[in-house]
Design a protein around this motif. Structure first.
Motif, PDB file in Angstrom:
ATOM      1  N   GLN A   1      26.351  43.084  37.246  1.00 58.08           N
ATOM      2  CA  GLN A   1      26.015  44.426  37.726  1.00 58.08           C
ATOM      3  C   GLN A   1      27.260  45.253  38.039  1.00 58.08           C
ATOM      4  N   GLY A   2      28.206  45.217  37.117  1.00 61.32           N
ATOM      5  CA  GLY A   2      29.440  45.976  37.254  1.00 61.32           C
ATOM      6  C   GLY A   2      30.398  45.557  36.161  1.00 61.32           C
ATOM      7  N   TYR A   3      31.655  45.849  36.378  1.00 56.76           N
ATOM      8  CA  TYR A   3      32.681  45.462  35.411  1.00 56.76           C
ATOM      9  C   TYR A   3      33.259  44.110  35.789  1.00 56.76           C
ATOM     10  N   VAL A   4      33.733  43.389  34.778  1.00 58.12           N
ATOM     11  CA  VAL A   4      34.415  42.119  35.003  1.00 58.12           C
ATOM     12  C   VAL A   4      35.819  42.198  34.412  1.00 58.12           C
ATOM     13  N   LEU A   5      36.733  41.535  35.099  1.00 62.66           N
ATOM     14  CA  LEU A   5      38.143  41.515  34.706  1.00 62.66           C
ATOM     15  C   LEU A   5      38.527  40.097  34.321  1.00 62.66           C
ATOM     16  N   PRO A   6      38.946  39.886  33.058  1.00 59.64           N
ATOM     17  CA  PRO A   6      39.396  38.544  32.668  1.00 59.64           C
ATOM     18  C   PRO A   6      40.769  38.238  33.279  1.00 59.64           C
ATOM     19  N   LEU A   7      40.933  37.015  33.758  1.00 56.50           N
ATOM     20  CA  LEU A   7      42.229  36.559  34.260  1.00 56.50           C
ATOM     21  C   LEU A   7      42.714  35.427  33.374  1.00 56.50           C
ATOM     22  N   LYS A   8      43.717  35.724  32.565  1.00 51.44           N
ATOM     23  CA  LYS A   8      44.213  34.723  31.631  1.00 51.44           C
ATOM     24  C   LYS A   8      44.952  33.605  32.356  1.00 51.44           C
ATOM     25  N   ARG A   9      45.044  32.502  31.674  1.00 50.17           N
ATOM     26  CA  ARG A   9      45.645  31.284  32.236  1.00 50.17           C
ATOM     27  C   ARG A   9      47.046  31.530  32.781  1.00 50.17           C
ATOM     28  N   ALA A  10      47.868  32.276  32.038  1.00 47.64           N
ATOM     29  CA  ALA A  10      49.244  32.511  32.485  1.00 47.64           C
ATOM     30  C   ALA A  10      49.284  33.189  33.854  1.00 47.64           C
ATOM     31  N   VAL A  11      48.376  34.113  34.097  1.00 50.86           N
ATOM     32  CA  VAL A  11      48.315  34.791  35.398  1.00 50.86           C
ATOM     33  C   VAL A  11      47.838  33.820  36.470  1.00 50.86           C
ATOM     34  N   ARG A  12      46.786  33.066  36.179  1.00 49.91           N
ATOM     35  CA  ARG A  12      46.261  32.108  37.158  1.00 49.91           C
ATOM     36  C   ARG A  12      47.327  31.086  37.546  1.00 49.91           C
ATOM     37  N   GLN A  13      48.081  30.596  36.560  1.00 47.22           N
ATOM     38  CA  GLN A  13      49.128  29.615  36.844  1.00 47.22           C
ATOM     39  C   GLN A  13      50.281  30.244  37.621  1.00 47.22           C
ATOM     40  N   ALA A  14      50.715  31.428  37.198  1.00 49.55           N
ATOM     41  CA  ALA A  14      51.842  32.090  37.865  1.00 49.55           C
ATOM     42  C   ALA A  14      51.535  32.402  39.323  1.00 49.55           C
ATOM     43  N   GLU A  15      50.279  32.709  39.615  1.00 46.43           N
ATOM     44  CA  GLU A  15      49.887  33.109  40.962  1.00 46.43           C
ATOM     45  C   GLU A  15      49.215  31.993  41.753  1.00 46.43           C
ATOM     46  N   GLY A  16      49.066  30.810  41.148  1.00 43.30           N
ATOM     47  CA  GLY A  16      48.463  29.679  41.837  1.00 43.30           C
ATOM     48  C   GLY A  16      47.003  29.905  42.198  1.00 43.30           C
ATOM     49  N   ILE A  17      46.261  30.539  41.292  1.00 43.71           N
ATOM     50  CA  ILE A  17      44.857  30.873  41.528  1.00 43.71           C
ATOM     51  C   ILE A  17      43.962  29.824  40.879  1.00 43.71           C
ATOM     52  N   GLY A  18      42.974  29.357  41.641  1.00 42.93           N
ATOM     53  CA  GLY A  18      42.045  28.360  41.131  1.00 42.93           C
ATOM     54  C   GLY A  18      40.602  28.792  41.322  1.00 42.93           C
ATOM     55  N   PRO A  19      39.658  27.990  40.825  1.00 44.74           N
ATOM     56  CA  PRO A  19      38.234  28.308  40.908  1.00 44.74           C
ATOM     57  C   PRO A  19      37.788  28.642  42.332  1.00 44.74           C
ATOM     58  N   GLY A  20      37.102  29.768  42.456  1.00 46.93           N
ATOM     59  CA  GLY A  20      36.568  30.192  43.734  1.00 46.93           C
ATOM     60  C   GLY A  20      37.555  30.876  44.659  1.00 46.93           C
TER      61      GLY A  20
ATOM     62  N   ALA B   1      38.095  39.735  45.241  1.00 46.49           N
ATOM     63  CA  ALA B   1      36.893  39.120  44.671  1.00 46.49           C
ATOM     64  C   ALA B   1      37.213  37.685  44.257  1.00 46.49           C
ATOM     65  N   PRO B   2      36.197  36.818  44.249  1.00 44.71           N
ATOM     66  CA  PRO B   2      36.435  35.417  43.871  1.00 44.71           C
ATOM     67  C   PRO B   2      36.593  35.231  42.358  1.00 44.71           C
ATOM     68  N   LEU B   3      37.409  34.261  41.992  1.00 40.93           N
ATOM     69  CA  LEU B   3      37.565  33.869  40.598  1.00 40.93           C
ATOM     70  C   LEU B   3      36.375  32.999  40.199  1.00 40.93           C
ATOM     71  N   TRP B   4      35.791  33.275  39.035  1.00 47.12           N
ATOM     72  CA  TRP B   4      34.666  32.477  38.545  1.00 47.12           C
ATOM     73  C   TRP B   4      34.800  32.252  37.047  1.00 47.12           C
ATOM     74  N   GLN B   5      34.180  31.180  36.586  1.00 48.64           N
ATOM     75  CA  GLN B   5      34.244  30.808  35.169  1.00 48.64           C
ATOM     76  C   GLN B   5      32.974  31.238  34.463  1.00 48.64           C
ATOM     77  N   TRP B   6      33.150  31.808  33.270  1.00 45.58           N
ATOM     78  CA  TRP B   6      32.019  32.184  32.440  1.00 45.58           C
ATOM     79  C   TRP B   6      31.420  30.909  31.881  1.00 45.58           C
ATOM     80  N   ASP B   7      30.172  30.640  32.232  1.00 47.55           N
ATOM     81  CA  ASP B   7      29.559  29.365  31.855  1.00 47.55           C
ATOM     82  C   ASP B   7      28.956  29.351  30.458  1.00 47.55           C
ATOM     83  N   ALA B   8      29.069  30.450  29.728  1.00 54.89           N
ATOM     84  CA  ALA B   8      28.550  30.476  28.361  1.00 54.89           C
ATOM     85  C   ALA B   8      29.473  29.741  27.388  1.00 54.89           C
ATOM     86  N   ARG B   9      30.685  29.436  27.847  1.00 57.51           N
ATOM     87  CA  ARG B   9      31.647  28.707  27.013  1.00 57.51           C
ATOM     88  C   ARG B   9      31.954  27.376  27.656  1.00 57.51           C
ATOM     89  N   SER B  10      32.128  26.348  26.833  1.00 56.21           N
ATOM     90  CA  SER B  10      32.400  25.019  27.377  1.00 56.21           C
ATOM     91  C   SER B  10      33.888  24.767  27.617  1.00 56.21           C
TER      92      SER B  10
END
Length: 99
Positions: A68-87, A7-16
């Protein structure tokens, strides 16, 4: 039960700020999670053990009416360790804890 999906990584837009990033658990896998006989937890969350790439950690997935389902948070440390970016498409394996 072990669920693997992409699934694609996306940012929750309710927070700035830049700290709230998620992947949405697809409908079939979300339905399987919703059917689990687990004790009630805050916000309807389900404790899970997650692996993305070579990183494994414990967290919770949360129900989302908007997604319309469950969402899984991906913390910064995981995104950085795995080289994951927006989308980016993220391959996730998760196992409910306490089932």
């Amino acid at each position: 039960m072990r669920l693997t999906f992409t699934a694609p990584l996306w940012q929750w837009d309710a927070r700035s700020d830049d700290s709230w990033w998620f992947v949405t658990v697809p409908p079939d896998e979300s339905d399987q999670l919703a059917d689990l006989p687990l004790p009630p937890r805050g916000f309807g969350s389900i404790r899970v053990r997650v692996t993305v790439g070579s990183t494994t950690w414990s967290t919770s997935v949360f129900p989302s009416k908007q997604e319309q389902g469950y969402v899984l948070p991906l913390k910064r440390a995981v995104r950085q360790a795995e080289g994951i970016g927006p989308g980016d498409e993220v391959v996730v394996t998760l196992e409910p804890v306490g089932v």
